[in-house]
Structures are given as C-alpha cells and as structure tokens.
Design an enzyme around this catalytic site. Structure first.
Site, PDB file in Angstrom:
ATOM      1  CE  LYS A  61     -52.244  89.854  61.509  1.00  0.00           C
ATOM      2  NZ  LYS A  61     -53.657  90.106  61.142  1.00  0.00           N
ATOM      3  CB  SER A  77     -54.029  90.494  54.679  1.00  0.00           C
ATOM      4  OG  SER A  77     -54.859  91.607  54.392  1.00  0.00           O
ATOM      5  CG  ASP A  78     -53.959  93.816  60.652  1.00  0.00           C
ATOM      6  OD1 ASP A  78     -54.225  92.844  61.383  1.00  0.00           O
ATOM      7  OD2 ASP A  78     -54.167  94.989  60.982  1.00  0.00           O
ATOM      8  CD  GLN A  79     -60.881  95.560  56.839  1.00  0.00           C
ATOM      9  OE1 GLN A  79     -61.761  95.116  57.568  1.00  0.00           O
ATOM     10  NE2 GLN A  79     -60.976  95.566  55.519  1.00  0.00           N
ATOM     11  N   GLY A 114     -54.023  96.308  54.770  1.00  0.00           N
ATOM     12  CA  GLY A 114     -52.653  96.081  54.326  1.00  0.00           C
ATOM     13  C   GLY A 114     -52.480  94.663  53.816  1.00  0.00           C
TER      14      GLY A 114
END
Length: 214
Positions: A61, A77-79, A114
């Site tokens: 991203k 960011s990613d979850q 992340g």
C-alpha cells in the site's frame, strides 16, 4: 555576517488509507497529512500466514501511493486477525460478522497490524509489525446480535471495535503498542517516521517557532 541556513521544508506526508480509524489515529501526531486510497489487491497468497499478509500489504500500500508521489513520505498499514494461523479479515456483512464472533468466542486472537513507511525520492522503505493478543469472552448469540446491531463493525477485521462497545466482548488485551488494535501502531509509526527524516516533535517545534523558513 553569518546568515543562518533556512530550515528545509519537510516532505509531504500521505496516509495510504481512507480508513477513518487510521486517519484519526495519525492526527494524534499533529502532523499535516493527506490521505489517498492505495490500489492494492488484498487477496491472500496461497498458504500465506496472517503476519506475512499484514506485512506484505502494508508495504504494498505504501509503495502504491509512493510511486504516484515520489517526493512524499507515505504510510501504509494493514491489519489481519489471526485465529489459529488462519486469517480473518473484514466481515463486510452482518452474517459474516456473526460467524466470525462465534468462531472467536472464548478464544485468543492475534491481531497482526503491519505498518510501512516509504519515500521513493530518498530510497527509504522500512516496515514493522505490531501483534496484539486479544482474548474474547464466551459470547452468547444474544450478546453477539446486540453488539453487532449497536455498532455495526463490518469494516473492522475480526468484527469488533475495541475503542468502542467491542471492549465489552473481551477479557484481556496484550500489546506493547496500544493503538495497534485500532488500526495504526503509533509507537512503531513514529519510529519509522523518524527514521525517514520526519520527527513529529521536531516538526511541531518548528511550527511553534514560527513555521518553516523559505
């Protein structure tokens, strides 16, 4: 007479996400920033572990937006919720949210969040991962329905908002970066921004002293 050198203008900051949760969290650092949605396929790779998926997508991203704005510092960011090694994403519907909460009832879930910071112009790219272990209470179907009707957390990985009524579904949270569960680990984000050359406190000090010299 020696003339002090002008303070260079900081690079623009972009959050590669349109998530209101991440936007509200980043606002705590009091840095001006723009938001842009990254065009990234979030489909997990075959056999990809939740932690690896969160790390890969956060970096992807950031890179996707950084390619469009090479002079900017970009946060991605990613979850991904991890239930016994299997990824649990955003439910997207009431029915799927009910299914998720039933599966998580009485279990410990690791929310893998992340974060990545990228600047194409300075060839900077670093990332980190903030795991948060969450223990769900034993939940009845009535509790699940009541919660979902009240908060409708269908855009949240794992179908629960810990910053809201979702906290009542839990019995414990273990984390060294307390905002990670909401969607953006600010301790790690601040460290990555400093490494990229954008120190939130330094930027604020310059602003309070009268702004950036041109």
């Amino acid at each position: 007479m020696h003339t002090p050198s002008a303070t260079p203008a900081p690079r623009p900051l972009i959050l590669a996400s349109t998530s209101r949760y991440r936007r509200e969290l980043l606002e705590r650092l009091r840095l001006p920033f723009a938001v842009q949605s990254p065009e990234v396929d979030e489909t997990p790779l075959p056999g990809e572990a939740p932690a690896a998926l969160a790390a890969r997508l956060s970096l992807a991203k950031a890179h996707a937006v950084a390619r469009l704005h090479p002079e900017a510092i970009v946060i991605g960011s990613d979850q991904v919720a991890d239930l016994n090694g299997r990824p649990i994403g955003k439910p997207g519907s009431h029915e799927r949210a009910v299914e998720q909460l039933r599966r998580m009832s009485g279990h410990s879930i690791i929310f893998q969040t992340g974060v990545a910071v990228v600047c194409e112009a300075s060839s900077f790219a670093q990332q980190d991962l903030a795991p948060v272990r969450v223990r769900f209470r034993e939940l009845s179907d009535t509790e699940i329905e009541t919660y979902l009707r009240a908060e409708q957390p269908y855009d949240c990985a794992g179908s629960a908002k810990s910053e809201g009524l979702g906290i009542s579904l839990l019995s414990a949270i273990e984390s060294d970066d307390p905002t990670a569960l909401i969607g953006l680990p600010l301790i790690r984000t601040s460290a990555l921004l400093r490494a990229a050359g954008l120190d939130p406190l330094q930027a604020l000090a310059i602003s309070l002293a009268g702004g950036v010299s041109q």
